[in-house]
Design an enzyme around this catalytic site. Structure first.
Site, short mmCIF file in Angstrom:
data_model
loop_
_atom_site.label_atom_id
_atom_site.label_comp_id
_atom_site.label_asym_id
_atom_site.label_seq_id
_atom_site.Cartn_x
_atom_site.Cartn_y
_atom_site.Cartn_z
N GLY A 31 0.81 -1.21 0.00
CA GLY A 31 0.00 0.00 0.00
C GLY A 31 0.85 1.26 0.00
O GLY A 31 2.01 1.23 -0.40
N HIS A 37 4.12 1.72 -8.03
CA HIS A 37 3.14 0.63 -7.95
C HIS A 37 2.23 0.64 -9.19
O HIS A 37 1.88 -0.40 -9.74
CB HIS A 37 2.25 0.78 -6.72
P1 AMP Z 1 5.97 -2.24 -1.72
O1 AMP Z 1 4.59 -1.73 -1.53
O2 AMP Z 1 7.03 -1.23 -1.39
O3 AMP Z 1 6.20 -3.58 -1.09
O4 AMP Z 1 6.15 -2.48 -3.27
C1 AMP Z 1 5.26 -3.29 -3.98
C2 AMP Z 1 5.82 -3.56 -5.35
O5 AMP Z 1 6.01 -2.33 -6.04
C3 AMP Z 1 7.20 -4.24 -5.29
O6 AMP Z 1 7.28 -5.23 -6.30
C4 AMP Z 1 8.13 -3.10 -5.56
O7 AMP Z 1 9.36 -3.49 -6.13
C5 AMP Z 1 7.33 -2.27 -6.53
N1 AMP Z 1 7.82 -0.89 -6.54
C6 AMP Z 1 7.98 -0.07 -5.47
N2 AMP Z 1 8.51 1.10 -5.86
C7 AMP Z 1 8.72 1.01 -7.19
C8 AMP Z 1 9.26 1.89 -8.17
N3 AMP Z 1 9.72 3.10 -7.86
N4 AMP Z 1 9.30 1.47 -9.45
C9 AMP Z 1 8.84 0.22 -9.79
N5 AMP Z 1 8.33 -0.64 -8.92
C10 AMP Z 1 8.26 -0.27 -7.63
#
Ligand code: AMP
Length: 299
Positions: A31, A37
């Site tokens: 989230g 995301h």
């Molecule tokens: P998180 O909510 O931080 O666990 O991220 C969920 C997903 O979004 C994970 O697969 C992350 O690697 C991806 N994600 C987070 N930040 C980025 C970004 N800046 N660019 C691409 N994917 C992202």
């Protein structure tokens, strides 16, 4: 967009879509959604008929002194962003759905082994065991054809890819490029913790990674020299940052590289700005050496 909070319901709804022949995409998140995301949603939307996004702040991937309690949570805002981006099902499992016996009652875990020993795993023991286990559960609950992860969390993406391979998960892991702010900082839910001064210095991470790529393009193949340049560049541009690690490793296995760079490698780093930990990485492309002289030789 439909919102579901329990495992049985998500299985039923996704199962019905599968019976209709639909291709299912899963995007696991914690989230506090941002454009990073949403890039995963765009990728899933392009390749799947039914896009499921999960939001679960997974307690078992946070260390005892980490930011689980204060991790940003705003489900209302996330709902709107997810719906606007084209998510079909928002899966927001309860803690009981994910850990029926509580996190302490969990007996069997997915152990990522040596892939979790270095980089972020060195300063976050148990983190990737928590990540791999929760991702395995989400994949089992939703049973997607494809699961989408960001290159931003390169170690996580590599571990999940390997988990699917080693444990024969019937899912294709898709890794989506990192989305960055205009100054190069990788978007992250944790960027909101940064003070204005820290935020200004934080683009140093990206500048250092690009400098490493320039060095390789100019012919440098020595891992220590590239790592040293990364450290120097960050020290110069971000005096407020405290390095956790800087490493150039094999992009697939995440293991140290013996000898000169010969194939694409991962430059990865983590720094602290105060108590805020930022990570970033870049796949270093290694031009084939000798191509030019070979070409000259043949002419
Ligand atoms: P998180 O909510 O931080 O666990 O991220 C969920 C997903 O979004 C994970 O697969 C992350 O690697 C991806 N994600 C987070 N930040 C980025 C970004 N800046 N660019 C691409 N994917 C992202």
């Amino acid at each position: 967009m439909q919102e579901i909070t329990n495992g049985e319901a998500v299985r039923r709804v996704v199962g019905a879509a599968r019976c209709r022949g639909e291709r299912i995409g899963l995007i696991p998140t914690m989230g506090a959604l941002h454009a990073g995301h949403l890039a995963l949603v765009v990728a899933a939307r392009a390749q799947c008929d039914l896009v499921v996004m999960s939001i679960f702040v997974n307690p078992t991937q946070f260390g005892p002194r980490e930011d689980f309690a204060r991790y940003p949570r705003d489900l209302d805002r996330d709902r709107h962003l997810a719906a606007d981006a084209g998510v079909d099902i928002l899966f927001v499992p309860t803690a009981e759905t994910m850990y029926p016996d509580g996190p302490e009652g969990q007996v069997i875990w997915v152990e990522p082994g040596e892939m979790a020993a270095g980089l972020c795993g060195a300063s976050r023991p148990g983190h990737f065991r928590g990540v791999a286990t929760v991702v395995a559960k989400l994949i089992n609950l939703v049973q997607p054809d494809r699961a989408y992860f960001g290159q931003k969390d390169a170690q996580q993406a590599a571990i999940v890819t390997r988990m699917a391979h080693d444990l024969a998960f019937p899912v294709e892991v898709v890794v989506v490029p990192t989305v960055r702010a205009s100054d190069g900082l990788a978007l992250s839910s944790r960027n909101v913790y940064l003070t204005r001064a820290q935020r200004q210095q934080s683009s140093a991470l990206w500048h250092a990674l690009r400098e490493a790529q320039r060095l390789v393009a100019a012919g440098e193949r020595g891992v220590p020299a590239i790592e040293q340049r990364l450290c120097e560049q960050i020290a110069r541009e971000a005096p407020g940052a405290c390095l956790d690690y800087v490493a150039v490793v094999d992009a697939e296995t995440l293991q140290p590289i013996q000898g000169p760079l010969e194939r694409p490698a991962l430059a990865a780093l983590a720094v602290y700005f105060g108590t805020t930990r930022l990570i970033d990485n870049l796949l270093l492309q290694v031009p084939e050496q000798g191509t030019e002289s070979d070409a000259n030789h043949h002419t």
